[in-house]
Design an enzyme around this catalytic site. Sequence first.
Site, PDB file in Angstrom:
ATOM      1  CB  SER A   1     -51.985  88.993 -55.574  1.00 10.92           C
ATOM      2  OG  SER A   1     -52.538  87.702 -55.460  1.00 10.92           O
TER       3      SER A   1
HETATM    4  N1  SAH Z   1     -53.545  85.290 -51.332  1.00 10.78           N
HETATM    5  C1  SAH Z   1     -52.197  84.861 -51.629  1.00 10.78           C
HETATM    6  C2  SAH Z   1     -52.038  84.589 -53.118  1.00 10.78           C
HETATM    7  C3  SAH Z   1     -51.403  83.265 -53.313  1.00 10.78           C
HETATM    8  S1  SAH Z   1     -51.501  82.580 -54.945  1.00 10.78           S
HETATM    9  C4  SAH Z   1     -51.169  85.862 -51.109  1.00 10.78           C
HETATM   10  O1  SAH Z   1     -51.560  86.925 -50.620  1.00 10.78           O
HETATM   11  O2  SAH Z   1     -49.975  85.568 -51.150  1.00 10.78           O
HETATM   12  C5  SAH Z   1     -52.865  81.465 -54.785  1.00 10.78           C
HETATM   13  C6  SAH Z   1     -52.790  80.408 -53.723  1.00 10.78           C
HETATM   14  O3  SAH Z   1     -53.944  79.595 -53.860  1.00 10.78           O
HETATM   15  C7  SAH Z   1     -51.595  79.458 -53.831  1.00 10.78           C
HETATM   16  O4  SAH Z   1     -50.894  79.452 -52.634  1.00 10.78           O
HETATM   17  C8  SAH Z   1     -52.236  78.103 -54.108  1.00 10.78           C
HETATM   18  O5  SAH Z   1     -51.550  77.004 -53.523  1.00 10.78           O
HETATM   19  C9  SAH Z   1     -53.614  78.289 -53.494  1.00 10.78           C
HETATM   20  N2  SAH Z   1     -54.637  77.377 -53.995  1.00 10.78           N
HETATM   21  C10 SAH Z   1     -54.851  76.944 -55.258  1.00 10.78           C
HETATM   22  N3  SAH Z   1     -55.892  76.094 -55.305  1.00 10.78           N
HETATM   23  C11 SAH Z   1     -56.373  76.000 -54.031  1.00 10.78           C
HETATM   24  C12 SAH Z   1     -57.444  75.272 -53.428  1.00 10.78           C
HETATM   25  N4  SAH Z   1     -58.270  74.479 -54.125  1.00 10.78           N
HETATM   26  N5  SAH Z   1     -57.641  75.420 -52.102  1.00 10.78           N
HETATM   27  C13 SAH Z   1     -56.839  76.219 -51.351  1.00 10.78           C
HETATM   28  N6  SAH Z   1     -55.805  76.911 -51.861  1.00 10.78           N
HETATM   29  C14 SAH Z   1     -55.578  76.823 -53.187  1.00 10.78           C
END
Ligand code: SAH
Length: 225
Positions: free
Chosen positions: A75
């Site tokens: 993000s």
């Molecule tokens: N907080 C992260 C942002 C990653 S983007 C950072 O600091 O880099 C969002 C993430 O959510 C992705 O890695 C995706 O695989 C994960 N995601 C999406 N649906 C999910 C679910 N149901 N359970 C766990 N993770 C999930």
Amino acid sequence: MIHKRKLHTENRGIGMTSQGTRDRLVQTLRREGIKDERVLKAITQVPRHKFVDEALSSRAYENTALPIGQSQTISQPWIVARMTEALLDGGKQQKILEVGTGSGYQAAILSHLVPTVFSIERIDELLKLARRRFHGLRLNNIYLRYADGHLGWPSQAPFDGIMVTAAAQAVPQELLEQLGVDGSLVIPIERNGQQRLITVRRTEDGFEENDLGAVVFVPLLSGLA
Ligand code: SAH
């Protein structure tokens, strides 16, 4: 000659990921309305360039989202700061749950602010990379789980705060149930074709919702990958 060129490259690398570069990012965040000094301090403490591919490290301190593979993104720093601020707004926080570990950057920021962080990711490949980064940075207060985050982490509940870093179709009931009284859930939700960043605070009598504005996130998906 070769020696000189090598030195030059190294210096450039240090320049682009240096403390000064991080401090400039913090100035930008301050200008764009981030006020919580604890959050700004955590941003200066966490080396964001270690959470992206080396080829992107020179862009790590720009206020922008970046690809982390598997069609996912780390993000934008502003949104990380804003969500963290919203999460911390309230009482003393001991235990936080994050859904969507991704690169691990958001969890690393939280690990500087609360005693214990739990984080769930559904893409095994990303989880492994994040685990390695936490180990390398000696962030020993982050516990990871390979699962579908819709269901939360029941055995560790209640949490003082829950943050979801992918956009959901609706607020998952399980997450509300795992929120302690006075805790907040911070989550992007799809509404009328737009994503809105929502906070839901649990009170003695129920839940209070707040809308923090429009955002753009990758979708919260079901099942494992
Ligand atoms: N907080 C992260 C942002 C990653 S983007 C950072 O600091 O880099 C969002 C993430 O959510 C992705 O890695 C995706 O695989 C994960 N995601 C999406 N649906 C999910 C679910 N149901 N359970 C766990 N993770 C999930």
